[in-house]
Design a protein around this motif. Sequence first.
Motif, PDB file in Angstrom:
ATOM      1  N   GLU A 204     -59.509  -7.747 -32.619  1.00 45.70           N
ATOM      2  CA  GLU A 204     -58.895  -8.970 -32.091  1.00 45.70           C
ATOM      3  C   GLU A 204     -58.356  -8.772 -30.673  1.00 45.70           C
ATOM      4  O   GLU A 204     -58.320  -9.713 -29.888  1.00 45.70           O
ATOM      5  N   TYR A 205     -57.956  -7.556 -30.327  1.00 47.84           N
ATOM      6  CA  TYR A 205     -57.395  -7.293 -28.996  1.00 47.84           C
ATOM      7  C   TYR A 205     -58.463  -7.219 -27.898  1.00 47.84           C
ATOM      8  O   TYR A 205     -58.164  -7.446 -26.721  1.00 47.84           O
ATOM      9  N   ARG A 206     -59.696  -6.875 -28.247  1.00 51.19           N
ATOM     10  CA  ARG A 206     -60.790  -6.782 -27.262  1.00 51.19           C
ATOM     11  C   ARG A 206     -60.379  -5.910 -26.065  1.00 51.19           C
ATOM     12  O   ARG A 206     -60.472  -6.307 -24.895  1.00 51.19           O
ATOM     13  N   PHE A 207     -59.940  -4.702 -26.331  1.00 56.53           N
ATOM     14  CA  PHE A 207     -59.540  -3.794 -25.260  1.00 56.53           C
ATOM     15  C   PHE A 207     -60.727  -3.405 -24.381  1.00 56.53           C
ATOM     16  O   PHE A 207     -61.854  -3.239 -24.862  1.00 56.53           O
ATOM     17  N   SER A 376     -78.175  10.892 -27.472  1.00 56.47           N
ATOM     18  CA  SER A 376     -78.243  12.339 -27.629  1.00 56.47           C
ATOM     19  C   SER A 376     -78.887  12.649 -28.970  1.00 56.47           C
ATOM     20  O   SER A 376     -78.944  11.787 -29.859  1.00 56.47           O
ATOM     21  N   MET A 377     -79.342  13.893 -29.127  1.00 51.42           N
ATOM     22  CA  MET A 377     -79.885  14.320 -30.407  1.00 51.42           C
ATOM     23  C   MET A 377     -78.803  14.826 -31.343  1.00 51.42           C
ATOM     24  O   MET A 377     -79.061  15.125 -32.503  1.00 51.42           O
ATOM     25  N   GLN A 378     -77.572  14.963 -30.845  1.00 44.43           N
ATOM     26  CA  GLN A 378     -76.510  15.470 -31.703  1.00 44.43           C
ATOM     27  C   GLN A 378     -75.281  14.563 -31.651  1.00 44.43           C
ATOM     28  O   GLN A 378     -75.153  13.698 -30.782  1.00 44.43           O
ATOM     29  N   HIS A 379     -74.374  14.784 -32.596  1.00 44.11           N
ATOM     30  CA  HIS A 379     -73.107  14.057 -32.674  1.00 44.11           C
ATOM     31  C   HIS A 379     -72.080  15.062 -33.175  1.00 44.11           C
ATOM     32  O   HIS A 379     -72.137  15.502 -34.326  1.00 44.11           O
ATOM     33  N   GLU A 380     -71.141  15.456 -32.293  1.00 45.82           N
ATOM     34  CA  GLU A 380     -70.179  16.502 -32.637  1.00 45.82           C
ATOM     35  C   GLU A 380     -68.747  16.028 -32.377  1.00 45.82           C
ATOM     36  O   GLU A 380     -68.363  15.758 -31.243  1.00 45.82           O
ATOM     37  N   ASP A 381     -67.966  15.938 -33.449  1.00 48.61           N
ATOM     38  CA  ASP A 381     -66.570  15.495 -33.344  1.00 48.61           C
ATOM     39  C   ASP A 381     -65.653  16.644 -32.950  1.00 48.61           C
ATOM     40  O   ASP A 381     -65.862  17.789 -33.364  1.00 48.61           O
ATOM     41  N   PHE A 382     -64.611  16.332 -32.186  1.00 50.06           N
ATOM     42  CA  PHE A 382     -63.552  17.300 -31.925  1.00 50.06           C
ATOM     43  C   PHE A 382     -62.211  16.568 -31.894  1.00 50.06           C
ATOM     44  O   PHE A 382     -62.110  15.421 -31.484  1.00 50.06           O
ATOM     45  N   MET A 383     -61.165  17.270 -32.345  1.00 48.86           N
ATOM     46  CA  MET A 383     -59.876  16.649 -32.603  1.00 48.86           C
ATOM     47  C   MET A 383     -58.946  16.751 -31.393  1.00 48.86           C
ATOM     48  O   MET A 383     -58.833  17.803 -30.766  1.00 48.86           O
ATOM     49  N   ILE A 384     -58.231  15.639 -31.104  1.00 46.21           N
ATOM     50  CA  ILE A 384     -57.312  15.607 -29.964  1.00 46.21           C
ATOM     51  C   ILE A 384     -55.935  15.088 -30.346  1.00 46.21           C
ATOM     52  O   ILE A 384     -54.995  15.182 -29.576  1.00 46.21           O
ATOM     53  N   GLY A 385     -55.778  14.536 -31.542  1.00 42.28           N
ATOM     54  CA  GLY A 385     -54.535  13.891 -31.935  1.00 42.28           C
ATOM     55  C   GLY A 385     -53.397  14.871 -32.196  1.00 42.28           C
ATOM     56  O   GLY A 385     -53.611  15.989 -32.673  1.00 42.28           O
ATOM     57  N   THR A 386     -52.175  14.452 -31.871  1.00 39.68           N
ATOM     58  CA  THR A 386     -50.963  15.241 -32.105  1.00 39.68           C
ATOM     59  C   THR A 386     -49.862  14.315 -32.609  1.00 39.68           C
ATOM     60  O   THR A 386     -49.988  13.084 -32.529  1.00 39.68           O
ATOM     61  N   LYS A 387     -48.760  14.919 -33.084  1.00 35.77           N
ATOM     62  CA  LYS A 387     -47.663  14.108 -33.606  1.00 35.77           C
ATOM     63  C   LYS A 387     -46.957  13.325 -32.509  1.00 35.77           C
ATOM     64  O   LYS A 387     -46.227  12.370 -32.801  1.00 35.77           O
ATOM     65  N   ASP A 388     -47.154  13.715 -31.235  1.00 36.70           N
ATOM     66  CA  ASP A 388     -46.511  12.997 -30.135  1.00 36.70           C
ATOM     67  C   ASP A 388     -47.486  12.122 -29.353  1.00 36.70           C
ATOM     68  O   ASP A 388     -47.127  11.562 -28.317  1.00 36.70           O
ATOM     69  N   MET A 389     -48.714  11.979 -29.849  1.00 38.32           N
ATOM     70  CA  MET A 389     -49.717  11.244 -29.072  1.00 38.32           C
ATOM     71  C   MET A 389     -49.363   9.768 -28.949  1.00 38.32           C
ATOM     72  O   MET A 389     -49.015   9.102 -29.934  1.00 38.32           O
ATOM     73  N   ASN A 390     -49.467   9.267 -27.726  1.00 39.28           N
ATOM     74  CA  ASN A 390     -49.329   7.842 -27.449  1.00 39.28           C
ATOM     75  C   ASN A 390     -50.667   7.291 -26.978  1.00 39.28           C
ATOM     76  O   ASN A 390     -51.390   7.955 -26.230  1.00 39.28           O
ATOM     77  N   ILE A 391     -50.980   6.089 -27.421  1.00 39.14           N
ATOM     78  CA  ILE A 391     -52.214   5.424 -27.002  1.00 39.14           C
ATOM     79  C   ILE A 391     -51.884   3.998 -26.609  1.00 39.14           C
ATOM     80  O   ILE A 391     -51.227   3.274 -27.365  1.00 39.14           O
ATOM     81  N   ASP A 392     -52.325   3.604 -25.427  1.00 34.89           N
ATOM     82  CA  ASP A 392     -52.201   2.229 -24.973  1.00 34.89           C
ATOM     83  C   ASP A 392     -53.577   1.599 -24.883  1.00 34.89           C
ATOM     84  O   ASP A 392     -54.541   2.238 -24.406  1.00 34.89           O
ATOM     85  N   GLY A 393     -53.678   0.349 -25.327  1.00 33.97           N
ATOM     86  CA  GLY A 393     -54.890  -0.418 -25.133  1.00 33.97           C
ATOM     87  C   GLY A 393     -54.751  -1.274 -23.889  1.00 33.97           C
ATOM     88  O   GLY A 393     -53.720  -1.923 -23.693  1.00 33.97           O
ATOM     89  N   ILE A 394     -55.767  -1.272 -23.039  1.00 31.35           N
ATOM     90  CA  ILE A 394     -55.725  -2.023 -21.782  1.00 31.35           C
ATOM     91  C   ILE A 394     -56.806  -3.099 -21.827  1.00 31.35           C
ATOM     92  O   ILE A 394     -57.988  -2.801 -22.010  1.00 31.35           O
TER      93      ILE A 394
END
Length: 411
Positions: A204-207, A376-394
Motif C-alpha cells: 500500500e505504501y508503494r515505496f 543470474s544463474m544463482q540466488h544467494e541470501d545473506f543476513m544483515i538484520g540486527t536488533k538495532d536496525m532501522n529501516i525507512d521507506g522513501i
Amino acid sequence: MVSENMYNKLAELVVRKGVNVQKGQPVIINANIHDAAFVKKVVKCAYEAGAKYVSVEWSDLDLTNMAYEYQTAEVLAEVPQWKYDKTKSQHDEGACYISITSEKPGAMADADSEKMKIANMAYYSKMKDLAAYTMNNEGQWCVFGIPSYDWAKVVFPDLSDEEAYEKLGDAIFAVTRVTEDNDPVAEWTRHDEEMIGHAKKLNEYRFEKLHFTSELGTDLYVGLIEDHIWAGGGCYTPAGVFFDPNMPTEECFCMPLKTGTDGIVYASKPLDYHGKLIEDFWLRFEKGRVVEFDAKKEKEALEQLLSFDEGSSYLGEVALVPYDSPVSRSGILFFNTLYDENAACHLAFGRPYPENLAGGCDMTEEELAQHGANDSMQHEDFMIGTKDMNIDGIRKDGTVIPVFRNGNFVF
C-alpha cells in the motif's frame, strides 16, 4: 526432546501444507542418505495424499567431496543431457519438490574451490531455463530441515553429541511450529495470514526505495523495482494451489531495482556458500553493483560468489524479517541460510523472484530485464538484520515513512 510423533507430524505438515500435494501429482524428494528413516515417513504421507509416484534423489557429502578430489575439471564441466531431460520430464508432469536439509555447515571447506566453481557453473548453465519452474512457482516446492549429529556439533560444539543433537532438534521443531500437542497445519495457516497482512501494508505504501542503517555500520539504500509486489507467507501456483516453500519463514520479500542499490552493508551472520563458511564480511554498492568487499574468513569464496556470472554482484531480493522472530528469539546461530535468514533482514545476490513484479511470472528474461530486474544463474541470501536496525521507506514524493525501528516492524 523431539518424539516420534513430532517427526510424523512434520512429515504430514510438509506434504499437506508445505508442498500441498495434489492427487495424481508426482513428488520428488531431495535428501541425504542418513535421513532415510524420516524420508520414508514423508514418502508414506505423499502417497496417502494421492501422489502419482514418489522419487527420492539421494545425496552424501562424502561422495560429493570424493568427486571434487578425484574427477578432473574437464569431467566436472560436463553435465550429461540425461540430467536435463530427467528434470524437464518431471516438470512436464507437474511434479512438486521437497528438499530436506541436515548437512554439516562448512562440510565442503576442504574441497577444491576451483573445481567447485567449474562444476556449479556448468550445472547452472545447463539447467538455467529449468530454474523458472520453482523461481516462478510453476510447481510447488518446499525446503525444511531436520537435525543431524554433524550439524548439531557445529551449532553446539561444547555439548556432548547427544545433548547437541537433542537441542538442535528442539530448536528446529520449535521454529517450524511443530509441538507434541498442536495442530501444525492450523498454526501455519494462522502464520501465513499474518505474513500476508504485513506484505499488504508494504504494498500500500508503494515505496521507491528503502534506507537501512545499523550500528554495525550499514548505511544502504535499496531501490525497488517499479510495479513491485511484496510477498510473504505462502505462494500460489498458476493453477491456484497454495503452498509454503520455506519452513520456517518469517520474511516479507521484494524485488530490488538492479541498478538501485548504493552504500555499504555489513553482514550480521555467516554465509555458507557451497560448503565454505564466509564470516565477518561487508560490501559496498554503487548503482546496484558490488564495487568493494572484504571478509575475515573465506574471502575467496565470497569473491567466487560475486564473480559467478554478471548478475551475481547485483541484488535479486530484499527481505524484511523482525528481529523478534521465533528463529531470532531462539538465540541460536544455525549456520544454515534457511534458518538464519529467518532471524534477520537479508538481501540476496543474483536471480530475483518474478512473483515480486506485477505480471513478472508471465515475462521472458528479456522483458524482466527491461523492467529493471537482475538476471543470474544463482540466488544467494545473506543476513544483515540486527536488533538495532532501522529501516525507512522513501516514496517517490520524498516522503519518509518508518518501517523498522530497533529491528522490528512499526506497523
